[in-house]
Design a protein around this motif. Structure first.
Motif: not given
Length: 131
Positions: A1-5, A24-26
């Motif tokens: 999620k941090r990379q926009g996935v 997706v997780d962080s």
């Protein structure tokens, strides 16, 4: 999620379509491979001789099923199958695989084809998650 996935993001390698992000997780994500029974994508025959479109589905084995091709479609063993670009998830023209066998299914009135995937899940070393 941090990379926009995001869930639903297409995953590709230099060889072609790998699959789709389904979790997706962080710090990580999980990909459903194109050969999974959970996978389906709009597909078309590549090249100038035919633009027939259908749906490529995973079968859980080493082949994919290209389904819902019109009976009048021009498709043969050796033809390359690419994403159709229908909808907004998958870009047009990503290689899915190569037709190995075509037949008419009398139950449905459509042509069907077995497709050998361009990417084998057990050989993927690098992949890119598309936005």
């Amino acid at each position: 999620k941090r990379q926009g996935v995001r869930i639903g993001a297409p995953v590709v390698s230099p060889s072609g379509l790998v699959g789709v992000v389904d979790q997706v997780d962080s710090n990580a994500c999980r990909v459903v491979f194109a050969t999974s029974v959970l996978f389906a994508v709009g597909a078309r025959v590549a090249g100038s001789a035919s633009r027939a479109s259908g749906v490529a589905r995973g079968t859980g084995g080493d082949q994919m099923l290209l389904d819902h091709l019109p009976e009048s479609a021009t498709v043969a063993a050796g033809d390359r199958i690419v994403t159709s670009g229908v909808g907004s998830r998958y870009p047009k023209g990503v290689l899915i695989g190569t037709v190995t066998r075509v037949w008419k299914d009398p139950s449905y009135g459509f042509l069907r084809a077995w497709v050998s995937p361009a990417v084998r899940h057990d050989t993927v070393e690098e992949a890119v998650i598309l936005p």
